[in-house]
Design a protein around this motif. Structure first.
Motif, PDB file in Angstrom:
ATOM      1  N   ASP A  38      38.214  17.803  41.307  1.00  0.00           N
ATOM      2  CA  ASP A  38      39.320  18.043  42.222  1.00  0.00           C
ATOM      3  C   ASP A  38      39.082  19.341  42.967  1.00  0.00           C
ATOM      4  O   ASP A  38      38.787  20.369  42.368  1.00  0.00           O
ATOM      5  N   TYR A  40      40.977  21.914  45.430  1.00  0.00           N
ATOM      6  CA  TYR A  40      42.284  22.295  45.974  1.00  0.00           C
ATOM      7  C   TYR A  40      42.236  23.737  46.425  1.00  0.00           C
ATOM      8  O   TYR A  40      41.775  24.579  45.676  1.00  0.00           O
ATOM      9  N   PRO A  41      42.672  24.026  47.614  1.00  0.00           N
ATOM     10  CA  PRO A  41      43.259  23.154  48.613  1.00  0.00           C
ATOM     11  C   PRO A  41      42.305  22.050  49.054  1.00  0.00           C
ATOM     12  O   PRO A  41      41.089  22.185  48.943  1.00  0.00           O
ATOM     13  N   MET A  42      42.883  21.002  49.532  1.00  0.00           N
ATOM     14  CA  MET A  42      42.158  19.771  49.804  1.00  0.00           C
ATOM     15  C   MET A  42      41.148  19.894  50.933  1.00  0.00           C
ATOM     16  O   MET A  42      41.297  20.695  51.852  1.00  0.00           O
TER      17      MET A  42
END
Length: 109
Positions: A38, A40-42
């Motif tokens: 993941d 993040y931020p995307m």
């Protein structure tokens, strides 16, 4: 709140820059069962990407693959709507909880 920007994220070889760059402390090696990396931020947000990672402003970590895919699909739908012009506001709200994270555009239903 994140701001969608189609120009961010692709300059270092696409979305998986964190897999290709040496020396990153997270998401290296074999992917653990049931997990995905993941960011993040995307990806494709002004707040994300490789340059901000180098400044310590982006988190990379292994998370539940199903939840990560779910949020990624939502983000993709929003990004497509922004690119097509159907949605003018480029701000994206990310809501996390211990159940299931979700995202949306402020003021939309």
């Amino acid at each position: 709140m994140l701001t969608y920007d189609s120009r961010v994220g692709g300059s270092k070889g696409g979305r998986r820059w964190y897999k290709r760059q040496g020396g990153l402390p997270s998401c290296q090696g074999a992917t653990p069962a049931g997990k995905s990396c993941d960011e993040y931020p995307m990806y494709r947000s002004k707040e994300g990407g490789y340059q901000r990672y180098r400044l310590g402003m982006v988190s990379l970590r292994w998370v539940n693959a199903g939840q990560n895919s779910y949020v990624g699909i939502q983000y993709g739908v929003i990004a497509k709507a922004i690119r097509s012009g159907r949605v003018k506001d480029k701000n994206v709200v990310v809501v996390t909880s211990h159940h299931l994270p979700t995202i949306g555009i402020p003021g939309s239903r």
